[in-house]
Design an enzyme around this catalytic site. Structure first.
Site, PDB file in Angstrom:
ATOM      1  CE  LYS A  93      32.840   7.274   0.936  1.00 45.48           C
ATOM      2  NZ  LYS A  93      32.251   6.758  -0.294  1.00 45.48           N
ATOM      3  N   GLY A 193      37.247   7.517 -20.351  1.00 47.90           N
ATOM      4  CA  GLY A 193      37.570   6.528 -19.318  1.00 47.90           C
ATOM      5  C   GLY A 193      36.836   5.230 -19.571  1.00 47.90           C
ATOM      6  N   GLY A 195      37.296   2.128 -18.152  1.00 45.84           N
ATOM      7  CA  GLY A 195      37.682   1.162 -17.130  1.00 45.84           C
ATOM      8  C   GLY A 195      36.519   0.209 -16.906  1.00 45.84           C
ATOM      9  CB  VAL A 197      31.732   2.226 -14.961  1.00 45.00           C
ATOM     10  CG1 VAL A 197      30.369   2.739 -15.385  1.00 45.00           C
ATOM     11  CG2 VAL A 197      31.709   1.855 -13.479  1.00 45.00           C
TER      12      VAL A 197
HETATM   13  P1  NAD Z   1      38.216   2.376 -13.207  1.00 46.71           P
HETATM   14  O1  NAD Z   1      39.431   2.776 -12.426  1.00 46.71           O
HETATM   15  O2  NAD Z   1      38.002   0.931 -13.508  1.00 46.71           O
HETATM   16  O3  NAD Z   1      38.182   3.158 -14.599  1.00 46.71           O
HETATM   17  C1  NAD Z   1      38.575   4.480 -14.757  1.00 46.71           C
HETATM   18  C2  NAD Z   1      39.239   4.567 -16.112  1.00 46.71           C
HETATM   19  O4  NAD Z   1      39.537   5.943 -16.372  1.00 46.71           O
HETATM   20  C3  NAD Z   1      40.570   3.810 -16.190  1.00 46.71           C
HETATM   21  O5  NAD Z   1      40.601   3.009 -17.365  1.00 46.71           O
HETATM   22  C4  NAD Z   1      41.611   4.924 -16.235  1.00 46.71           C
HETATM   23  O6  NAD Z   1      42.777   4.562 -16.962  1.00 46.71           O
HETATM   24  C5  NAD Z   1      40.829   6.007 -16.944  1.00 46.71           C
HETATM   25  N1  NAD Z   1      41.358   7.351 -16.743  1.00 46.71           N
HETATM   26  C6  NAD Z   1      41.987   7.890 -15.673  1.00 46.71           C
HETATM   27  N2  NAD Z   1      42.337   9.163 -15.925  1.00 46.71           N
HETATM   28  C7  NAD Z   1      41.895   9.446 -17.172  1.00 46.71           C
HETATM   29  C8  NAD Z   1      41.948  10.596 -17.995  1.00 46.71           C
HETATM   30  N3  NAD Z   1      42.548  11.716 -17.596  1.00 46.71           N
HETATM   31  N4  NAD Z   1      41.391  10.528 -19.230  1.00 46.71           N
HETATM   32  C9  NAD Z   1      40.804   9.404 -19.670  1.00 46.71           C
HETATM   33  N5  NAD Z   1      40.723   8.274 -18.928  1.00 46.71           N
HETATM   34  C10 NAD Z   1      41.290   8.298 -17.709  1.00 46.71           C
HETATM   35  O7  NAD Z   1      36.984   2.987 -12.406  1.00 46.71           O
HETATM   36  P2  NAD Z   1      35.462   2.612 -12.593  1.00 46.71           P
HETATM   37  O8  NAD Z   1      35.070   1.673 -11.516  1.00 46.71           O
HETATM   38  O9  NAD Z   1      35.180   2.294 -14.011  1.00 46.71           O
HETATM   39  O10 NAD Z   1      34.778   4.008 -12.204  1.00 46.71           O
HETATM   40  C11 NAD Z   1      34.754   5.083 -13.123  1.00 46.71           C
HETATM   41  C12 NAD Z   1      34.136   6.304 -12.445  1.00 46.71           C
HETATM   42  O11 NAD Z   1      32.804   5.988 -12.022  1.00 46.71           O
HETATM   43  C13 NAD Z   1      34.849   6.777 -11.190  1.00 46.71           C
HETATM   44  O12 NAD Z   1      34.733   8.171 -11.079  1.00 46.71           O
HETATM   45  C14 NAD Z   1      34.079   6.120 -10.073  1.00 46.71           C
HETATM   46  O13 NAD Z   1      34.179   6.845  -8.856  1.00 46.71           O
HETATM   47  C15 NAD Z   1      32.663   6.197 -10.621  1.00 46.71           C
HETATM   48  N6  NAD Z   1      31.761   5.182 -10.080  1.00 46.71           N
HETATM   49  C16 NAD Z   1      32.023   3.871 -10.239  1.00 46.71           C
HETATM   50  C17 NAD Z   1      31.150   2.919  -9.723  1.00 46.71           C
HETATM   51  C18 NAD Z   1      31.394   1.438  -9.898  1.00 46.71           C
HETATM   52  O14 NAD Z   1      30.464   0.654  -9.708  1.00 46.71           O
HETATM   53  N7  NAD Z   1      32.591   1.010 -10.274  1.00 46.71           N
HETATM   54  C19 NAD Z   1      29.986   3.328  -9.028  1.00 46.71           C
HETATM   55  C20 NAD Z   1      29.712   4.697  -8.911  1.00 46.71           C
HETATM   56  C21 NAD Z   1      30.618   5.618  -9.427  1.00 46.71           C
END
Ligand code: NAD
Length: 366
Positions: A93, A193, A195, A197
């Site tokens: 990293k 959440g 978002g 994913v």
């Molecule tokens: P994202 O930012 O698109 O979605 C996160 C969502 O969570 C957003 O809609 C945000 O408004 C919401 N959120 C934030 N605080 C909150 C709370 N207190 N209560 C409820 N909702 C809340 O991120 P993502 O890409 O969907 O990733 C989601 C999680 O998965 C993260 O922890 C990320 O590290 C992990 N992750 C993502 C990927 C990927 O491919 N995108 C891969 C591995 C891990």
């Protein structure tokens, strides 16, 4: 000469080499450039399985030791994630010290790319918190050792649908372990959440006929979730819901002493990174409540699998097929945890370490 000091994950101060020894890190590279203001640390934890892959985080660290600690902690996590996903990848990293909105420039990212190039493929970078696909395009101008590029540049594009698919597979495996049947039809699932994913996960769960509850601090995401018949729940109430499955897909550290004692679900399976606030405490705590916990770094490996396939010539179908195997891995972890009477986080780490040790022996003859 004074020893350089850093901290381990629990905040204990160590001399730098003692710190590397305690976490078994291979190499730390300090990158410095006066002209662009670049100050970066590349932590390479373990390359037994292959080159160390891990994103580049840009953050305003209060102290240099915090940046070193973050790079070391995150690179070790990448080693386990890649190993348990069955990838020929090690863990690494990078962190760049600075405010992404103020200190980032084309020159800085390209200079960083030169440092990555100098490692001759031992480290492969990607975007992370504080860096974007655009930044990786600059890095790509200086090195080929970068993934997570847009589809227009031969990359895999947004990994979120693949991450969601792996999470869904891990959830089904958890259902199989808990109830002897992996169908999610009629099961009540709370997704925290929605978002990138979380929303893809909703789509898969809706297709299978799950009953959905969602929370999000973003009102428009919450509204969009209504498309899948999901019932909105406000903030903290999610934890107390009487559901079958809780899927954290927002923040880290959501599984802590307070929340674990309140959960009513039988399964926790979600994509968020670092869900256990303190894995040495909360892994056991969730086990003692009889909850099936699918370790986050196993269930959310779809994104890593996706970028890895970019490195070997991107084919989405292959990435999806490999991601499907998360189902079997999660079942293996529940079996190992039951057999050894340990929590699933620990079982997943042991599985990851075993593969590294096995492959070390494979490489021990010419
Ligand atoms: P994202 O930012 O698109 O979605 C996160 C969502 O969570 C957003 O809609 C945000 O408004 C919401 N959120 C934030 N605080 C909150 C709370 N207190 N209560 C409820 N909702 C809340 O991120 P993502 O890409 O969907 O990733 C989601 C999680 O998965 C993260 O922890 C990320 O590290 C992990 N992750 C993502 C990927 C990927 O491919 N995108 C891969 C591995 C891990």
């Amino acid at each position: 000469m004074a020893d350089v000091q850093t901290q381990n994950a629990s905040g204990t101060v160590y001399d730098l080499f003692a710190g590397l020894e305690s976490t078994d890190h291979e190499q730390i590279v300090f990158c410095q450039d006066n002209h662009t203001g670049l100050k970066a640390i590349i932590a390479i934890h373990n390359t037994v399985l292959g080159p160390g892959l891990g994103g580049t985080r840009m953050w305003t660290y209060a102290h240099e030791k915090d940046a070193i600690r973050d790079a070391m902690r995150l690179s070790r996590g990448m080693t386990y994630k890649a190993s348990v996903a069955g990838l020929n990848l090690g863990g690494a990293k990078a962190v760049i010290i600075g405010d992404p909105s103020k200190h980032k420039s084309e020159a800085l990212m390209r200079k960083f790319g030169r440092f990555v190039e100098n490692l001759s493929g031992k480290y492969i970078t990607a975007e992370d918190v504080g860096t974007t696909t655009r930044d990786m395009e600059y890095v790509k101008m200086e090195t080929d050792h970068v993934v997570g590029l847009p589809e227009s540049m031969g990359g895999g594009g947004d990994p979120s649908p693949v991450t969601a698919y792996g999470t869904y597979m891990g959830m089904k495996a958890s259902a199989k372990a808990a109830w002897g049947n992996d169908s999610l039809e009629g099961k009540a699932v709370a997704v925290m959440g929605v978002g990138k994913v979380g929303m893809h996960l909703l789509e898969l769960l809706h297709k299978e006929g799950a009953r959905l509850y969602v929370s999000d601090i973003n009102e428009s995401n919450l509204k969009a979730a209504g498309h899948y018949g999901a019932i909105p729940v406000s903030g903290d109430d999610m934890i107390d819901l009487d559901v079958d499955i809780f899927a954290p897909c927002a923040l880290g550290a959501i599984l802590n002493t307070d929340t674990i004692s309140r959960l009513k679900c039988q399964i926790v399976a979600g994509a968020a990174n670092n869900q256990l606030e303190d894995e040495t405490v909360h892994g056991d705590m969730i086990k003692s409540r009889g909850i099936y916990y699918a370790p986050d770094f196993v269930i959310n490996a779809g994104g890593l699998i996706n970028v890895y396939s970019e490195y070997t010539g991107y084919v989405r179908e292959r990435a999806m097929a490999q991601t499907e195997n998360i189902y079997n891995t999660i079942l293996d972890i529940y079996n190992l945890a039951a057999e050894k009477h340990i929590n699933t986080q620990l079982a997943a780490i042991q599985l990851a370490e075993k593969r590294i040790h096995d492959m070390m022996r494979v490489h021990s003859t010419y």
